[in-house]
Design an enzyme around this catalytic site. Structure first.
Site, PDB file in Angstrom:
ATOM      1  N   LYS A  80       8.273  -7.763  -4.486  1.00  0.00           N
ATOM      2  CA  LYS A  80       8.440  -7.220  -3.425  1.00  0.00           C
ATOM      3  C   LYS A  80       8.393  -8.852  -2.494  1.00  0.00           C
ATOM      4  O   LYS A  80       8.353  -9.827  -3.203  1.00  0.00           O
ATOM      5  CB  LYS A  80       6.861  -7.834  -2.817  1.00  0.00           C
ATOM      6  CG  LYS A  80       6.010  -7.595  -1.636  1.00  0.00           C
ATOM      7  CD  LYS A  80       4.731  -7.255  -1.316  1.00  0.00           C
ATOM      8  CE  LYS A  80       4.253  -7.507  -0.175  1.00  0.00           C
ATOM      9  NZ  LYS A  80       2.582  -7.161  -0.059  1.00  0.00           N
ATOM     10  N   SER A 155       1.387  -3.610   2.961  1.00  0.00           N
ATOM     11  CA  SER A 155       2.402  -4.150   3.164  1.00  0.00           C
ATOM     12  C   SER A 155       3.659  -3.784   2.146  1.00  0.00           C
ATOM     13  O   SER A 155       4.334  -4.426   1.974  1.00  0.00           O
ATOM     14  CB  SER A 155       2.325  -5.680   3.100  1.00  0.00           C
ATOM     15  OG  SER A 155       1.685  -6.287   2.490  1.00  0.00           O
ATOM     16  N   SER A 179      -3.135  -4.671   0.521  1.00  0.00           N
ATOM     17  CA  SER A 179      -2.021  -4.306   0.585  1.00  0.00           C
ATOM     18  C   SER A 179      -0.885  -4.142  -0.520  1.00  0.00           C
ATOM     19  O   SER A 179       0.100  -3.588  -0.798  1.00  0.00           O
ATOM     20  CB  SER A 179      -0.741  -5.226   1.586  1.00  0.00           C
ATOM     21  OG  SER A 179      -1.039  -5.802   2.667  1.00  0.00           O
TER      22      SER A 179
HETATM   23  N1  GLN Z   1      -3.280  -5.112   6.287  1.00  0.00           N
HETATM   24  C1  GLN Z   1      -3.966  -6.369   6.508  1.00  0.00           C
HETATM   25  C2  GLN Z   1      -2.747  -7.161   7.740  1.00  0.00           C
HETATM   26  O1  GLN Z   1      -2.286  -6.648   8.030  1.00  0.00           O
HETATM   27  C3  GLN Z   1      -3.708  -6.902   4.946  1.00  0.00           C
HETATM   28  C4  GLN Z   1      -2.201  -7.614   4.727  1.00  0.00           C
HETATM   29  C5  GLN Z   1      -2.091  -6.956   3.513  1.00  0.00           C
HETATM   30  O2  GLN Z   1      -2.837  -7.101   2.487  1.00  0.00           O
HETATM   31  N2  GLN Z   1      -1.542  -8.402   2.975  1.00  0.00           N
HETATM   32  O3  GLN Z   1      -3.239  -8.287   7.271  1.00  0.00           O
END
Ligand code: GLN
Length: 492
Positions: A80, A155, A179
């Site tokens: 990632k 994400s 995420s």
């Molecule tokens: N969807 C959550 C956010 O936007 C978590 C994102 C994540 O776990 N990096 O903060």
């Protein structure tokens, strides 16, 4: 070479080591697959095909010289783009880091190299990992291989999508509120968020430091265990990383689960939950009972407050972490002639950050400001403690918790862009584990009637990843989803 793509990482490494196939052949097979699907999936920010082939060749040479090779010898892996890779562009899918080439490796990347894995590229994500659909990438949206009109989740959407499309056997993701698990659920793959402190965060570009954790993503439970074995363990470069050595997750995978106790929290089955998702969890529960797992009813009464608390704590930490992108310390500087320092900061941050990131910085700055700190930030921290106590109490009765990973299957691209609250709520079942620091895994449970994957979540006690992995391994055998793959247009 197409059959090669069907192998999991654990099989590939055996084949490469025994020289029934070369690391270069494996690498080429996956690179060809990436080339064929990438035009439709858009899973990557950066690919390094030549470098990958060069690394694969070097591993083949080592093997033919009879030298010992690492546990991931010749296995292609995607990383990632929030994790620093030396000499390989690391953008966080943000304009502000568009040309950032780290001079060092994150600890997990160093460990992958030491294991002789072949890094093929960096996967797309929501900018700075803020988002749930990969639509917040500054570069492009990634598509879900099960339905190209839908999001892969986020994400870590790029990693999940390329795994589902058969372009890579294993990948790294990060999970701050879900995420790894939410995209794993949307794309029908396996993803594990380890216990906070199990995997080093050194070299992971920080979003919310008390919640962030790197974890393995793969098409099988075995591959997640294999990858976790490589990345877990103490690291003097990350003081929040546990000094306790990590176990051997592969070795314990086939241990019996008989006698374990599973908790099913009523709060994770709210009214209005998609009935097909509920049915999938109930089926998993039946399988677990057949395996001798004992079911207990539990309650996690503060669940409803997790998303609000998360959206105070995560932005607060983000607003502080992202202060360094000012065009001086980090970030592509924007300048106009005659601008003073403040004008330069403003121009840099205005041009460099996307809408969601700016929104989080403003939210975070607000909840930390004098006069609001107690009302929001302090209150959210108290809620966080309550949530942890809920889990502590539940874990007195059970060994792990079973729930859906997400309240819905993958949504349409664009569907939730105008309603951030709905987007935030797709993390309702996952953010709790981050707030409490617990390990959690998402495993595909089956397909909905419209052909979209459904995720099953297992939440464990701190540092008991092996309980999750061996239970998921048992479920994987019972559910027989493991070889189900999406049919992409090029596969017809
Ligand atoms: N969807 C959550 C956010 O936007 C978590 C994102 C994540 O776990 N990096 O903060």
């Amino acid at each position: 070479m197409k059959e090669l793509l069907e192998n999991d990482a654990a099989t590939l490494r055996e084949k490469i080591r025994s020289r029934s196939v070369s690391a270069e052949e494996v690498c080429r097979a996956f690179l060809d697959r990436i080339e064929a699907v990438e035009e439709r999936i858009h899973a990557f920010c950066t690919l390094q095909p030549e470098k990958a082939i060069e690394t694969a060749r070097a591993i083949d040479a080592k093997i033919s010289r009879g030298e010992t090779v690492g546990p991931l010898a010749g296995v292609p892996v995607a990383v990632k783009d929030v994790i620093c890779t030396r000499d390989l562009r690391t953008t966080c899918s943000s304009r502000i880091l568009e040309n950032f080439v780290p001079t060092f490796d994150a600890t997990v990347v160093r460990k992958l190299r030491e294991a002789d894995a072949v890094i093929v590229g960096k996967t797309n994500m929501d900018e700075f990992a803020m988002g749930s659909s990969t639509e917040n990438s500054a570069f492009h949206s990634t598509r879900n291989p099960w339905d190209l009109d839908r999001v892969p989740g986020g994400s870590s959407g790029g990693s999940a999508a390329i795994l589902a499309a058969g372009g890579i056997p294993i990948a790294l993701g990060t999970d701050t509120g879900g995420s790894i698990r939410q995209p794993a659920a949307f794309c029908g793959i396996v993803g594990l968020k380890p216990t906070y402190g199990r995997v080093s965060r050194y070299g992971q570009i920080a979003f919310a430091s008390s919640l962030d954790q790197i974890g393995p993503m793969g098409r099988t439970v075995t591959d997640c265990a294999l990858l976790l074995n490589q990345i877990a363990g103490p690291d003097p470069k990350d003081s929040t990383c546990s000094t306790d050595p990590a176990g051997d997750y592969l070795e314990r995978l086939q241990e019996p689960v008989r006698g374990l106790r599973v908790g099913v929290p009523e709060e994770y089955f709210p009214e209005g939950l998609d009935p097909e998702i509920k049915a999938t969890i109930l089926t998993a529960l039946e399988h677990l009972e057949k395996m001798g797992v004992i079911q207990e009813r539990i309650s996690l009464p503060h669940t409803d407050y997790a998303v609000p608390a998360y959206y105070v704590i995560a932005p607060a930490e983000a607003s502080s972490n992202l202060a360094r992108y000012d065009g001086v310390r980090y970030g592509a500087r924007r300048e106009s002639t005659g601008a003073n320092l403040v004008q330069m900061y403003r121009a840099t941050r205005t041009a460099g950050f996307g809408k969601e990131v700016k929104c989080r910085i403003m939210l975070g700055t607000y909840v930390l400001s004098a006069g609001y700190y107690d009302a929001y930030y302090l209150k959210a921290q108290k809620v966080r403690t309550r949530i942890r106590i809920d889990f502590d109490e539940a874990f007195e009765k059970v060994d792990f918790i079973l729930s859906p990973t997400t309240p819905t299957t993958a949504f349409l691209i664009g569907e939730k862009l105008e309603s951030p609250l709905e987007m935030y709520l797709s993390y309702i079942f996952t953010a709790t584990s981050n707030l409490a620091g617990l390990p959690s895994l998402s495993l595909p449970g089956g397909l909905s009637s419209d052909g979209l994957p459904i995720g099953i979540q297992l939440i464990g006690k701190p540092f008991e990843e092996e309980t999750l992995l061996k239970t998921a391994f048992g479920l994987e055998q019972a559910l027989r989803f493991r070889d189900t793959r999406p049919l992409l247009p090029i596969d017809h």
